[in-house]
Enzyme design. Structure first.
Site, mmCIF file in Angstrom:
data_model
loop_
_atom_site.group_PDB
_atom_site.id
_atom_site.type_symbol
_atom_site.label_atom_id
_atom_site.label_comp_id
_atom_site.label_asym_id
_atom_site.label_seq_id
_atom_site.Cartn_x
_atom_site.Cartn_y
_atom_site.Cartn_z
ATOM 1 C CD GLU A 112 -43.659 6.960 17.945
ATOM 2 O OE1 GLU A 112 -43.457 7.107 19.296
ATOM 3 O OE2 GLU A 112 -44.740 7.401 17.096
ATOM 4 C CB CYS A 113 -44.730 3.134 12.664
ATOM 5 S SG CYS A 113 -45.523 2.419 11.587
#
Length: 445
Positions: free
Chosen positions: A330-331
């Site tokens: 994620e990210c």
């Protein structure tokens, strides 16, 4: 559920007319003050924020969960507040942005759950207008339960008297905090600095609590807090989701570079049957033994040189992927997987090289807002918030969408897949769809 199954506890929602007014400082000061006095305090944060909860957890001494009528859902909010109220002497909810900003807003949450609202107003550059602003916040929308108003960054006792005189209702005055840099919580580009990174975090919280103790709000004892009691009804029974991750170990990166982890996501994975192990990409030489890997968001751009230099970990990651074991990134976790990361100073760092392409930090926000990701197992809700952009030859296998919208080919955050790696700027709230969350840690289909 009947009223006999409700939990009753004093509760307050700390709000403001805008961001930057001092909500977090006041919410943390209130939590720290009452925790020091021996009360059991539970704190929550409105919206998807990762950073304020670090400070609220330090101040309260208890885990902090997010409340959001869309992302986490009203039933989830009610269930978490009911559970907290059953064991706490005080529940504190920190709002998000301005009181009426966003859909849903902090005001919507307060109205649905009957939370009394404390307005924190930065009064450093105002006098009589303070009263007008307080009156407007209280009466702009019907149905809000009002606790009062606290003036922040006040210059002097005389200034505080002027502010207090401007209120229509003298009983609304809950005091003033002085303009003092020692009470400010440090910030950087994604928001507040993570509390656990600062050696003086608790001292800062104690200073804020000491200042609040001199106000009418800070002088309220346990009996006086009962005026803000709320009956939190017991939640409806939730159908079990099974344990599809039973017998599987999920390794989770957790250190200063990868710190954006919702506590509720960890609880969700455990409820799904997973065993969780944690490791530090900044310090560890290899992955722990695991069946799947989660690389959450954080600040890889601040630690790019150390991440780049950890060749032993890179070899371990590559072996994990070559074995076909799942990776959910994620990210910030996704950023570290690319070939190159260009930091805010324009310096390029060779990163882990498991995804082709380049990530570059930007001076302004590249994306912000609630998002949902449709997977074969269901729809995950969450959000996006990042300052970087990425260039990659990989074509997205899916894209996120805003609430109430269908994904469009050129909109939303890309979901990238390469072998057993799935990655996106999207931050997922796992309890919004546990089966979909479980699917992130099984072999991609």
């Amino acid at each position: 559920m009947g009223a006999e199954l409700s939990s009753r506890c004093p509760a307050i929602l700390v709000a403001a007319p805008a961001s930057g007014q001092g909500k977090t400082t006041v919410a943390c000061a209130l939590a720290r003050l009452h925790a020091r006095q021996g009360r059991r305090v539970r704190a929550f944060k409105c919206g998807p924020d990762f950073l304020d909860p670090f400070w609220l957890a330090q101040a309260s001494g208890a885990p902090v969960h997010q409340l959001d009528l869309w992302m986490t859902g009203e039933d989830d909010c009610r269930a978490r507040l009911h559970a907290a109220a059953a064991e706490a002497d005080l529940v504190i909810v920190e709002g998000v942005m301005g009181l009426f900003d966003g859909e849903p807003s902090a005001a919507d949450l307060a109205r649905r759950l009957h939370l009394p609202v404390l307005a924190v107003i930065d009064a450093g550059a105002m006098a009589g207008t303070f009263g007008a602003l307080a009156f407007g916040l209280q009466h702009y929308q019907p149905g809000l339960r009002w606790a009062g108003v606290l003036a922040n960054r006040v210059a002097s006792a005389r200034h505080a008297d002027m502010l207090r005189a401007g209120l229509r209702e003298p009983a609304d005055w809950l005091g003033a905090l002085p303009r003092d840099s020692a009470l400010a919580l440090p910030e950087r580009h994604l928001g507040l600095t993570v509390a656990t990174e600062l050696g003086d975090a608790l001292a800062r919280l104690d200073a804020a609590a000491d200042a609040l103790a001199q106000t009418p709000l800070g002088r309220l004892d346990g009996a006086a807090l009962q005026r803000w009691s709320v009956d939190f009804a017991a939640p409806a029974a939730v159908a079990p989701v099974g344990r599809p991750l039973a017998g599987r170990t999920v390794a989770i990166a957790r250190d200063a570079a990868f710190c954006f982890v919702y506590a509720a996501n960890l609880d969700c994975l455990r409820a799904l049957g997973a065993e969780l192990v944690f490791f530090s990409p900044l310090a560890g030489a290899a992955l722990p033994a695991c069946d799947a890997l989660w690389l959450p968001g954080g600040y890889p751009e601040l630690h790019a040189a150390r991440l780049s230099a950890n060749h032993a970990l890179q070899a371990s990651l590559r072996a994990h992927v070559q074995a076909g074991k799942p990776v959910w990134a994620e990210c910030g976790g996704m950023m570290a997987l690319f070939d190159t990361l260009v930091d805010t100073q324009g310096q390029a760092h060779a990163l882990w090289g498991l995804l082709p392409g380049r990530v570059q930090m930007q001076p302004r926000l590249a994306a912000l807002g609630p998002q949902q990701l449709a997977l074969p197992a269901g729809v995950l809700r969450g959000h996006t918030f990042h300052y970087s952009t990425c260039e990659t030859p990989l074509a997205p296998v899916a894209r996120t969408a805003r609430p109430g919208q269908e994904a469009a080919p050129d909109a939303g955050e890309a979901l990238l897949q390469l072998g057993s790696i799935r990655a996106s700027y999207f931050h997922a709230w796992f309890p919004s769809c546990p089966p979909a969350a479980a699917s992130l840690f099984t072999w991609p289909s």
